[in-house]
Scaffold this motif. Structure first.
Motif, PDB file in Angstrom:
ATOM      1  N   LEU A 152     -33.818 -89.395-127.759  1.00 30.59           N
ATOM      2  CA  LEU A 152     -33.485 -90.785-128.080  1.00 30.59           C
ATOM      3  C   LEU A 152     -34.438 -91.286-129.139  1.00 30.59           C
ATOM      4  O   LEU A 152     -35.539 -90.756-129.310  1.00 30.59           O
ATOM      5  N   LYS A 153     -33.964 -92.311-129.849  1.00 30.83           N
ATOM      6  CA  LYS A 153     -34.812 -92.929-130.873  1.00 30.83           C
ATOM      7  C   LYS A 153     -35.038 -94.389-130.518  1.00 30.83           C
ATOM      8  O   LYS A 153     -34.122 -95.052-130.011  1.00 30.83           O
ATOM      9  N   ILE A 154     -36.253 -94.854-130.761  1.00 30.30           N
ATOM     10  CA  ILE A 154     -36.519 -96.284-130.663  1.00 30.30           C
ATOM     11  C   ILE A 154     -37.093 -96.781-131.992  1.00 30.30           C
ATOM     12  O   ILE A 154     -37.624 -96.014-132.783  1.00 30.30           O
ATOM     13  N   PHE A 155     -36.987 -98.092-132.174  1.00 30.51           N
ATOM     14  CA  PHE A 155     -37.412 -98.732-133.415  1.00 30.51           C
ATOM     15  C   PHE A 155     -38.524 -99.741-133.141  1.00 30.51           C
ATOM     16  O   PHE A 155     -38.458-100.490-132.170  1.00 30.51           O
ATOM     17  N   MET A 156     -39.490 -99.782-134.054  1.00 27.93           N
ATOM     18  CA  MET A 156     -40.557-100.781-133.970  1.00 27.93           C
ATOM     19  C   MET A 156     -40.321-101.912-134.972  1.00 27.93           C
ATOM     20  O   MET A 156     -41.182-102.755-135.170  1.00 27.93           O
ATOM     21  N   VAL A 184     -39.592 -91.882-132.798  1.00 29.14           N
ATOM     22  CA  VAL A 184     -40.025 -93.264-133.015  1.00 29.14           C
ATOM     23  C   VAL A 184     -39.985 -93.611-134.509  1.00 29.14           C
ATOM     24  O   VAL A 184     -40.520 -92.877-135.348  1.00 29.14           O
ATOM     25  N   HIS A 185     -39.323 -94.730-134.814  1.00 31.20           N
ATOM     26  CA  HIS A 185     -39.366 -95.319-136.161  1.00 31.20           C
ATOM     27  C   HIS A 185     -40.595 -96.219-136.209  1.00 31.20           C
ATOM     28  O   HIS A 185     -40.621 -97.284-135.585  1.00 31.20           O
ATOM     29  N   CYS A 186     -41.609 -95.779-136.944  1.00 31.37           N
ATOM     30  CA  CYS A 186     -42.894 -96.470-136.950  1.00 31.37           C
ATOM     31  C   CYS A 186     -43.054 -97.357-138.186  1.00 31.37           C
ATOM     32  O   CYS A 186     -43.475 -96.903-139.255  1.00 31.37           O
ATOM     33  N   VAL A 240     -40.765 -89.974-136.743  1.00 28.62           N
ATOM     34  CA  VAL A 240     -39.779 -89.542-137.742  1.00 28.62           C
ATOM     35  C   VAL A 240     -40.053 -90.162-139.117  1.00 28.62           C
ATOM     36  O   VAL A 240     -40.826 -91.101-139.248  1.00 28.62           O
ATOM     37  N   HIS A 241     -39.413 -89.606-140.102  1.00 24.39           N
ATOM     38  CA  HIS A 241     -39.443 -90.035-141.512  1.00 24.39           C
ATOM     39  C   HIS A 241     -40.816 -90.548-141.974  1.00 24.39           C
ATOM     40  O   HIS A 241     -40.936 -91.672-142.465  1.00 24.39           O
ATOM     41  N   VAL A 242     -41.807 -89.674-141.868  1.00 24.76           N
ATOM     42  CA  VAL A 242     -43.171 -90.025-142.312  1.00 24.76           C
ATOM     43  C   VAL A 242     -43.225 -89.960-143.840  1.00 24.76           C
ATOM     44  O   VAL A 242     -42.811 -88.980-144.449  1.00 24.76           O
TER      45      VAL A 242
HETATM   46 ZN    ZN Z   1     -35.779 -94.967-138.718  1.00 28.08          ZN
END
Ligand code: ZN
Ligand code: DUC
Ligand code: ZN
Length: 477
Positions: A152-156, A184-186, A240-242
Motif C-alpha cells: 500500500l502507499k500513503i501520502f504525506m 511512502v510519498h515523502c 518512493v520516487h526519491v
Molecule cells: Zn507519490
C-alpha cells in the motif's frame, strides 16, 4: 519430453546475477530450460547479437487514476499497458486509490472493472490508503493482503490524500500486523502549502515555481519523519520516487542503522532538471515537466547515481503518471495558467524507463547489465511478492525482453504508444532499445509493432513481501 513452444536461440542471457550465451526454451508460457543447443521449438527466434533479459517490471505506475485533486489521466489500462510493452515491460503495478469517503474494497473493485480485459501486460495493484479508519485498517486491509494486494502507499501531502502523523503510525502498525509493505510519498504538506501561498502572494505563478515550492528540504524532512515512524512501529517501508541527495542520505543513514528502509528512484531524477520547468521562457510548456517530487539539478543526478551504485535504491521505476498537455484537461489549461498549483502533478514515462537507464547507466559505465536487470525487474519481483516473475530460470513465467544494446534512438512521441499528447523526453537520445517483448511466451511487441492483445494481460495476486512484517527489536516488541 515434447519439444518447446518457443526457443530463443543464441542470445546473451543476462540476469541479475549472471551473463552467458544460451538458448531459452519455453513451454506452456513458462521457461522450461536455459542451456546450450536446446532442441527445436515450434517457434524459433534468432537472438544473436541481442541480450535476453527478464521483462521489465515497473512497480510504480498510475493508470486510470483521478489525478491528485485534478483532471482525469491520459492513460487508462489499455493505452498505459500498451506503452509499457512498447518499452520492454511485461508487468506493471498500478494503484487502486481509495477516495476519502470510500472503502478500500470498493476502490479495488473499481480498478479491477477498469483493468479487466484492457491490459496488454500482467498487472497487480498496490492500495492507496486515504481513509485509515478502523474498518479500513482492521478489516479491509488484512482481507485484501490475504487476497494478494500485499502493498500500500500513503501520502504525506495533497489535500485529498495527506495523512497526519497519528494516522501514519496507525497505518504502519496495521501493515506490520498483516504483512503489507508500505510505500511512502515523502513531501511535507504544511511546508508545501506555506511555500505555495508565499510564492503566489508574490506573483510567482509559472510552472517553474512548482519546483521552488517543494525543494529537497521538504522531501528530506518528510523522509526523516517517515523513517522515524517506521522505527517506532518497527515496520519496514519503501520510500518512493526519491529525487536527490537529501532524501537519499536519510535512507542511507537509516539503512546504516540496520533499519529495513528501502528506496526507489525514477527516470526523471537522472535525466530532467527543474530548469526544464522553465519552459521556453517561463511559459506553460514548462508544465510538461511538472511532477512530484520535482526534478532537481545535475548534482542531484550524481547523488542519485551514487545511491544506485551503493545499493541505497533497490528499484528504478517510471512513476508513470500521464496527463494531457493540450485541451480542457491539459497541463496548460486556463486554470493551470493561473498558477502552478493547478497543474496536475505527473508525467508519462513507462516506455522510456528501461532505455534511459540502459543508456545513462550501462552504456556510460555507471552500472553493469546485471544491475540493470536487478533495478528494472528482479528487485521489483522480489520486494513486491511476484514469485513467478523477474528471473530467467526454469519454472518462471517466460516474460522476456530482447534488447538491442547498441541501437541508437531519438525518443519521440510517435514511439511512446501512450495516451498523453507529448513526452517530456522529446529529442532525448539513447543507446539501447527493446527489440521485442515476450509475455508468458507470446511475442507482444516486435520492432516497435504491438502484436499483443488488450486482453492478453493477467491480474497477479501477490505473495506477502519478504521485506514486510516487523523489524527485530522494535520498541513495541
Ligand atoms: Zn507519490
Ligand atoms: N506521486 C506519485 O507517486 N506520482 C505522481 C505524483 C505524485 O505526487
Ligand atoms: Zn507515483
Amino acid at each position: 519430453m515434447d519439444g518447446f513452444d518457443l526457443v530463443i536461440r543464441g542470445g546473451t542471457v543476462v540476469t541479475a546475477s549472471d551473463t552467458a550465451v544460451a538458448d531459452v526454451g519455453v513451454r506452456g508460457g513458462v521457461i522450461a530450460a536455459v542451456g546450450l543447443e536446446l532442441g527445436r521449438g515450434r517457434q524459433e527466434i534468432d537472438a544473436a547479437g541481442l541480450l535476453v533479459m527478464p521483462g521489465g517490471i515497473d512497480s510504480h505506475v498510475h493508470l486510470a487514476q483521478p489525478a491528485f485533486g485534478g483532471p482525469a489521466m491520459a492513460d487508462g489500462f489499455e493505452s498505459g499497458t500498451r506503452s509499457a510493452i512498447a518499452g520492454g515491460n511485461t508487468t506493471v503495478l498500478p494503484f487502486a486509490l481509495q477516495g476519502r469517503g470510500e472503502s478500500l474494497r470498493q476502490a479495488v473493485e473499481d480498478y479491477h472493472r477498469q483493468a479487466d480485459g484492457q491490459s496488454y501486460c500482467d498487472y497487480g495493484f498496490h492500495l492507496i490508503v486515504a481513509n485509515p479508519s478502523a474498518a479500513t485498517l482492521g478489516q479491509d486491509l488484512p482481507a485484501l493482503v490475504a487476497a494478494g494486494y500485499t502493498s500500500l502507499k500513503i501520502f504525506m501531502t495533497y489535500d485529498d490524500l495527506v495523512l497526519n502523523d497519528r494516522e501514519i503510525l496507525e497505518v504502519f502498525d496495521a501493515a506490520g500486523e498483516c504483512g503489507a509493505l508500505v510505500m511512502v510519498h515523502c513531501e511535507g504538506y504544511d511546508a508545501i502549502r506555506f511555500m505555495t501561498e508565499k510564492l503566489e502572494r508574490s506573483g510567482r505563478m509559472a510552472p517553474y515555481y512548482h519546483a521552488v515550492s517543494r525543494p529537497q528540504t521538504v522531501e528530506r524532512e518528510a523522509a526523516h519523519r517517515a523513517i522515524s515512524h517506521a522505527e517506532l512501529t518497527g515496520v519496514p517501508i519503501m520510500i518512493v520516487h526519491v529525487s536527490g541527495r537529501e532524501a537519499m542520505e536519510q535512507i542511507r543513514w537509516a539503512q546504516s542503522r540496520g533499519l529495513k528502509i528501502m528506496g526507489e528512484t525514477c527516470t526523471q531524477y537522472i535525466s530532467l532538471t527543474a530548469e526544464d520547468l522553465k519552459g521556453l521562457n517561463m511559459d506553460e510548456t514548462g508544465s510538461k515537466y511538472v511532477c512530484s517530487p520535482p526534478p532537481r539539478d545535475r548534482p542531484s543526478w550524481d547523488a542519485i547515481w551514487n545511491g544506485i551504485q551503493t545499493g541505497v535504491f533497490q528499484t528504478f521505476s517510471s512513476d508513470h503518471c500521464p496527463f494531457y498537455f493540450e485541451g480542457e484537461m491539459g497541463k496548460k489549461n486556463p486554470k493551470a495558467r493561473t498558477g502552478f498549483r493547478w497543474v496536475p502533478n505527473g508525467i508519462p514515462g513507462v516506455a522510456v524507463r528501461m532505455p534511459i537507464l540502459w543508456s545513462e547507466g550501462v552504456v556510460k559505465g555507471r552500472i553493469t547489465a546485471n544491475q540493470f536487470v536487478a533495478l528494472t525487474s528482479t528487485n521489483h519481483a522480489r520486494i513486491y511478492g511476484l514469485t513467478n516473475k523477474g528471473a530467467l530460470a526454469p519454472g518462471y513465467d517466460a516474460d522476456i525482453v530482447l534488447w538491442d544494446p547498441a541501437r541508437k534512438v531519438t525518443i519521440t512521441q510517435a514511439l511512446m504508444e501512450h495516451g498523453a499528447d507529448y513526452t517530456p523526453w522529446e529529442g532525448f537520445e539513447v543507446t539501447g532499445w527493446p527489440q521485442a517483448t515476450i509475455l508468458r511466451g507470446e511475442v507482444v511487441m516486435e520492432g516497435g509493432r504491438i502484436l499483443g492483445r488488450k486482453d492478453g494481460g493477467r491480474f497477479l495476486p501477490r505473495a506477502v513481501s519478504p521485506m514486510a512484517g516487523r523489524m527485530a527489536g522494535a520498541p513495541l516488541d
